[in-house]
Design a protein around this motif. Structure first.
Motif, short mmCIF file in Angstrom:
data_model
loop_
_atom_site.label_atom_id
_atom_site.label_comp_id
_atom_site.label_asym_id
_atom_site.label_seq_id
_atom_site.Cartn_x
_atom_site.Cartn_y
_atom_site.Cartn_z
N GLU A 2 117.50 38.15 -81.82
CA GLU A 2 118.31 38.99 -82.70
C GLU A 2 119.26 39.87 -81.90
OE1 GLU A 2 115.65 41.16 -85.17
OE2 GLU A 2 114.95 39.40 -86.27
N ALA A 3 118.78 40.39 -80.77
CA ALA A 3 119.61 41.24 -79.92
C ALA A 3 120.76 40.44 -79.31
CB ALA A 3 118.76 41.87 -78.83
N GLN B 256 123.41 39.99 -81.77
CA GLN B 256 124.05 41.24 -82.20
C GLN B 256 124.92 41.88 -81.13
OE1 GLN B 256 121.25 44.05 -83.75
NE2 GLN B 256 122.80 45.62 -84.21
N TYR B 257 124.46 41.86 -79.87
CA TYR B 257 125.12 42.62 -78.82
C TYR B 257 125.96 41.71 -77.91
CZ TYR B 257 121.77 46.19 -80.23
OH TYR B 257 121.03 47.08 -80.95
#
Length: 285
Positions: free
Chosen positions: A5-6, A9-10
């Motif tokens: 997920e990170a 997202q980033y």
């Protein structure tokens, strides 16, 4: 799942992941030829020898790629020159030249009095990779892969037997310096991920693990690249999740994979060898 997920997202984590994957491939490919030629010490020498070039690049505000490549190739030439023109043996000239280059780099860093960014060059910080670093790594990877593809036969012959290569009329010395250039470029590509101090581990460990798994060079190159990529991804996961040094976690992941291969490799694994010895002793009783 949180790591995935990170990554989605980033942006900084996406750049870190892509750069780590590319470094795993680059080091895996170059490392195979270093292993076959018995030049692990040379890999260590070049990785340390790029430091003064990196420091000088920072001093003049230019990209460290240019200074690092120049410094690494110059050191490789100096090592060859000393070896060929004196009684000093190859390993001794390596020790003299790379320690001198590394010491010079440390002196320049001290004079700069701004070692924050250079600390990351020494020990790596993949989470701080910039877009420009990622594109440089991609460019280096394309050049190295293209060079290995175009000169695969020459590298293959001279890696296994330089005397035979010379007998075939191949420019053995030129091929050696060509490989040193590729080694230097691979080292530069790895600076942001694992750093100067640990880059030799990424050059050697995945290739060494692949060497225990196959007797064919092209398979070894593929396996070393895959192990390098896997090590980089696992190391990045632990680095991000537990706030650990990226270079160290990547290297430890590669080492863990090597240990597993060393123990369980079908042909050369220590465990299987021990079982074969026991079976042979039992059959003789």
């Amino acid at each position: 799942m949180a790591f995935i997920e990170a990554v989605m997202q980033y942006g900084f984590l996406q750049k870190a992941l892509l750069t780590s994957i590319m470094v795993g491939i680059i080091c895996g490919v170059v490392g195979c030829f270093i292993i076959l030629r018995g030049m692990a010490l040379m890999g260590d020498a070049i990785s340390h020898a790029v430091l003064p070039g990196v420091a000088i690049s920072y001093m003049f505000g230019i990209n460290f790629f240019f200074g690092a490549v120049f410094s690494g190739v110059l050191t490789a030439i100096a090592i060859g020159f000393v070896t060929q023109n004196s009684r000093i043996k190859h390993d001794t000239s390596i020790g003299i030249m790379f320690t001198a280059a590394f010491a010079g780099g440390i002196i320049i860093i001290t004079m700069l009095k701004s070692s924050t960014d250079l600390y990351h060059i020494l020990f790596g910080n993949v989470l701080a990779v910039r877009a420009s670093d990622m594109w440089i790594t991609l460019g280096i990877g394309i050049v190295i892969l293209a060079a290995v593809y175009l000169f695969y036969k020459e590298l293959l012959v001279t890696s296994f037997d330089e005397t035979m290569g010379a007998a075939y009329g191949l420019p053995v010395r030129l091929i050696h310096y060509f490989l040193m250039t590729l080694l230097t470029m691979g080292t530069v590509a790895s600076l942001q991920t694992v750093g100067i101090v640990l880059v030799v581990a990424m050059l050697i460990t995945p290739a060494a693990a692949a060497y225990l798994l196959t007797d064919r060079l092209w398979v070894m190159i593929f396996l070393a690249s895959a192990i390098g990529v896997l090590s980089s991804v696992i190391g990045l996961y632990f680095s991000f999740t537990y706030n650990l040094a990226s270079g160290a976690t990547i290297v430890m992941a590669a080492t863990a994979i090597f240990v597993l291969v060393f123990l369980f490799s079908p042909k050369h694994g220590w465990l299987w060898k021990m079982l074969k010895v026991r079976k042979k002793k039992a059959s003789l009783v």
